[in-house]
Design an enzyme around this catalytic site. Sequence first.
Site, PDB file in Angstrom:
ATOM      1  N   ALA A 117       0.866  -1.181   0.000  1.00  0.00           N
ATOM      2  CA  ALA A 117       0.000   0.000   0.000  1.00  0.00           C
ATOM      3  C   ALA A 117       0.903   1.231   0.000  1.00  0.00           C
ATOM      4  O   ALA A 117       2.045   1.172   0.466  1.00  0.00           O
ATOM      5  CB  ALA A 117      -0.879  -0.014   1.235  1.00  0.00           C
TER       6      ALA A 117
ATOM      7  N   GLY B 132       0.685  -5.003   0.935  1.00  0.00           N
ATOM      8  CA  GLY B 132      -0.530  -5.075   0.115  1.00  0.00           C
ATOM      9  C   GLY B 132      -0.294  -5.720  -1.242  1.00  0.00           C
ATOM     10  O   GLY B 132      -1.221  -6.268  -1.838  1.00  0.00           O
TER      11      GLY B 132
ATOM     12  N   GLU C 165      -0.520  -9.305  -0.566  1.00  0.00           N
ATOM     13  CA  GLU C 165      -1.931  -9.579  -0.262  1.00  0.00           C
ATOM     14  C   GLU C 165      -2.779  -9.570  -1.527  1.00  0.00           C
ATOM     15  O   GLU C 165      -3.692 -10.389  -1.687  1.00  0.00           O
ATOM     16  CB  GLU C 165      -2.438  -8.553   0.760  1.00  0.00           C
ATOM     17  CG  GLU C 165      -1.757  -8.732   2.116  1.00  0.00           C
ATOM     18  CD  GLU C 165      -2.015  -7.577   3.066  1.00  0.00           C
ATOM     19  OE1 GLU C 165      -1.667  -6.424   2.711  1.00  0.00           O
ATOM     20  OE2 GLU C 165      -2.566  -7.813   4.147  1.00  0.00           O
TER      21      GLU C 165
ATOM     22  N   GLU D  77       4.844  -5.044   7.163  1.00  0.00           N
ATOM     23  CA  GLU D  77       4.097  -3.934   7.787  1.00  0.00           C
ATOM     24  C   GLU D  77       4.544  -3.637   9.209  1.00  0.00           C
ATOM     25  O   GLU D  77       4.463  -2.503   9.671  1.00  0.00           O
ATOM     26  CB  GLU D  77       2.587  -4.236   7.785  1.00  0.00           C
ATOM     27  CG  GLU D  77       1.921  -4.150   6.427  1.00  0.00           C
ATOM     28  CD  GLU D  77       1.954  -5.450   5.635  1.00  0.00           C
ATOM     29  OE1 GLU D  77       2.751  -6.351   5.972  1.00  0.00           O
ATOM     30  OE2 GLU D  77       1.170  -5.559   4.675  1.00  0.00           O
TER      31      GLU D  77
HETATM   32  N1  CAA Z   1       4.661   3.158  -0.667  1.00  0.00           N
HETATM   33  C1  CAA Z   1       5.087   4.315  -1.210  1.00  0.00           C
HETATM   34  N2  CAA Z   1       6.239   4.423  -1.886  1.00  0.00           N
HETATM   35  C2  CAA Z   1       7.000   3.314  -2.012  1.00  0.00           C
HETATM   36  C3  CAA Z   1       6.618   2.082  -1.467  1.00  0.00           C
HETATM   37  C4  CAA Z   1       5.376   2.021  -0.771  1.00  0.00           C
HETATM   38  N3  CAA Z   1       4.892   0.880  -0.248  1.00  0.00           N
HETATM   39  N4  CAA Z   1       7.583   1.172  -1.743  1.00  0.00           N
HETATM   40  C5  CAA Z   1       8.518   1.812  -2.443  1.00  0.00           C
HETATM   41  N5  CAA Z   1       8.175   3.097  -2.620  1.00  0.00           N
HETATM   42  C6  CAA Z   1       8.913   4.145  -3.329  1.00  0.00           C
HETATM   43  C7  CAA Z   1      10.114   4.612  -2.506  1.00  0.00           C
HETATM   44  O1  CAA Z   1       9.736   5.574  -1.548  1.00  0.00           O
HETATM   45  C8  CAA Z   1      10.996   5.169  -3.610  1.00  0.00           C
HETATM   46  O2  CAA Z   1      10.507   6.449  -3.965  1.00  0.00           O
HETATM   47  P1  CAA Z   1      11.558   7.659  -4.261  1.00  0.00           P
HETATM   48  O3  CAA Z   1      12.342   7.185  -5.470  1.00  0.00           O
HETATM   49  O4  CAA Z   1      10.672   8.809  -4.558  1.00  0.00           O
HETATM   50  O5  CAA Z   1      12.425   7.791  -3.061  1.00  0.00           O
HETATM   51  C9  CAA Z   1      10.716   4.254  -4.807  1.00  0.00           C
HETATM   52  O6  CAA Z   1       9.472   3.609  -4.523  1.00  0.00           O
HETATM   53  C10 CAA Z   1      11.771   3.177  -4.974  1.00  0.00           C
HETATM   54  O7  CAA Z   1      11.912   2.505  -3.722  1.00  0.00           O
HETATM   55  P2  CAA Z   1      13.348   2.281  -2.995  1.00  0.00           P
HETATM   56  O8  CAA Z   1      14.281   3.384  -3.344  1.00  0.00           O
HETATM   57  O9  CAA Z   1      13.072   2.043  -1.543  1.00  0.00           O
HETATM   58  O10 CAA Z   1      13.802   0.950  -3.757  1.00  0.00           O
HETATM   59  P3  CAA Z   1      14.774  -0.194  -3.189  1.00  0.00           P
HETATM   60  O11 CAA Z   1      15.040  -1.094  -4.339  1.00  0.00           O
HETATM   61  O12 CAA Z   1      15.911   0.401  -2.439  1.00  0.00           O
HETATM   62  O13 CAA Z   1      13.886  -0.985  -2.081  1.00  0.00           O
HETATM   63  C11 CAA Z   1      11.875  -2.065  -1.278  1.00  0.00           C
HETATM   64  C12 CAA Z   1      12.757  -1.691  -2.506  1.00  0.00           C
HETATM   65  C13 CAA Z   1      12.631  -3.070  -0.390  1.00  0.00           C
HETATM   66  C14 CAA Z   1      10.639  -2.709  -1.832  1.00  0.00           C
HETATM   67  C15 CAA Z   1      11.557  -0.778  -0.467  1.00  0.00           C
HETATM   68  O14 CAA Z   1      11.069   0.214  -1.368  1.00  0.00           O
HETATM   69  C16 CAA Z   1      10.545  -0.984   0.596  1.00  0.00           C
HETATM   70  O15 CAA Z   1      10.865  -1.487   1.660  1.00  0.00           O
HETATM   71  N6  CAA Z   1       9.280  -0.556   0.350  1.00  0.00           N
HETATM   72  C17 CAA Z   1       8.239  -0.573   1.319  1.00  0.00           C
HETATM   73  C18 CAA Z   1       7.676  -1.973   1.481  1.00  0.00           C
HETATM   74  C19 CAA Z   1       6.598  -1.978   2.532  1.00  0.00           C
HETATM   75  O16 CAA Z   1       6.829  -1.632   3.680  1.00  0.00           O
HETATM   76  N7  CAA Z   1       5.381  -2.404   2.141  1.00  0.00           N
HETATM   77  C20 CAA Z   1       4.251  -2.456   3.030  1.00  0.00           C
HETATM   78  C21 CAA Z   1       3.437  -1.201   2.938  1.00  0.00           C
HETATM   79  S1  CAA Z   1       2.125  -1.110   4.146  1.00  0.00           S
HETATM   80  C22 CAA Z   1       0.874  -2.078   3.520  1.00  0.00           C
HETATM   81  O17 CAA Z   1       0.988  -2.651   2.452  1.00  0.00           O
HETATM   82  C23 CAA Z   1      -0.379  -2.144   4.371  1.00  0.00           C
HETATM   83  C24 CAA Z   1      -1.353  -3.176   3.970  1.00  0.00           C
HETATM   84  O18 CAA Z   1      -1.219  -4.326   4.307  1.00  0.00           O
HETATM   85  C25 CAA Z   1      -2.515  -2.801   3.196  1.00  0.00           C
END
Ligand code: CAA
Length: 269
Positions: free
Chosen positions: A76, A120, A123, A143
């Site tokens: 998400a 998400g 999911e 999460e």
């Molecule tokens: N939401 C918003 N933006 C996101 C995102 C997310 N879930 N995941 C990645 N991005 C964005 C980053 O902020 C980044 O943006 P900028 O270039 O503007 O800085 C861009 O995508 C590229 O990401 P990274 O630079 O972090 O890429 P990476 O290769 O270094 O890492 C990753 C990849 C490990 C997937 C890392 O991006 C990450 O940990 N993302 C978050 C994953 C996460 O926590 N997901 C759960 C979200 S909560 C949820 O989903 C709730 C639910 O159950 C409904």
Amino acid sequence: MIISTMEHTKLNYEFIKTHVEHDKVGIITLHRPKQLNALNTELMLELGHALKAFDAQLEVGCIIITGNEKAFAAGADISAMANYEFSDVYSSDFITKDWEIIRQIRKPVIAAVSGFALGGGCELAMMCDFIVAADNAKFGQPEIKLGIIPGAGGTQRLPRAVGKSKAMDMVLTARMMDAKEAEQAGLVSRIVALESLMPETISIALTIAQYPRLAVLAAKESVQRAFEGSLSDGIMYERRLFHSLFSTQDQKEGMSAFINKRPPVFHNK
Ligand code: CAA
């Protein structure tokens, strides 16, 4: 782009792309590449719209949801959620309202996953009828690092797919599972080479699409019945806990730390 009306095939989506392969397979490609296909409300509304359109399109016999090489979806959209309060997510019925249209789709939906399928994104893949994974796929429910829990069925569907022990491990440690482990655990049905992900998944979808439509719908419905028993209760329970975590300071801290690219400092509040 918020879509409120149902039309048959809509081409001017902003966050997804759609097309039909071999006149029989509806393909939906999640398309927010810069954000690793992070799922926001607009994208989920478009996805729901496209799924319904393909479900209604007579010649389409099977649907595929896919992303890009780097990400199916990284979860998400954390930037969108960062300032949500409990009152926002509870009153708007966040997730339930816009994310679960896929549960109404009667034709088979296959997730073709390459790269990250996290939070998400994992999911959403699990909401599909089965998952075909590229050899670079990575699955996870991270999460907890953000001060929340999975909120789109992860705590319910992951244990059903991989068993309690591995699901607890994934949800509590936030570690990722590679394609091989996911296949061994039963989360994905097959692994294919990255370059053949779409050809192979389309071929699987064509196999399904050639079978008598009513039998296909009945087969899907029947397997779902075996699987979904008390899923609705579990999901509602999860959803309310998920909503309530938006009232904690640690959720604000976890998401703000992610956005500002710094380590979080949690206070257990
Ligand atoms: N939401 C918003 N933006 C996101 C995102 C997310 N879930 N995941 C990645 N991005 C964005 C980053 O902020 C980044 O943006 P900028 O270039 O503007 O800085 C861009 O995508 C590229 O990401 P990274 O630079 O972090 O890429 P990476 O290769 O270094 O890492 C990753 C990849 C490990 C997937 C890392 O991006 C990450 O940990 N993302 C978050 C994953 C996460 O926590 N997901 C759960 C979200 S909560 C949820 O989903 C709730 C639910 O159950 C409904």
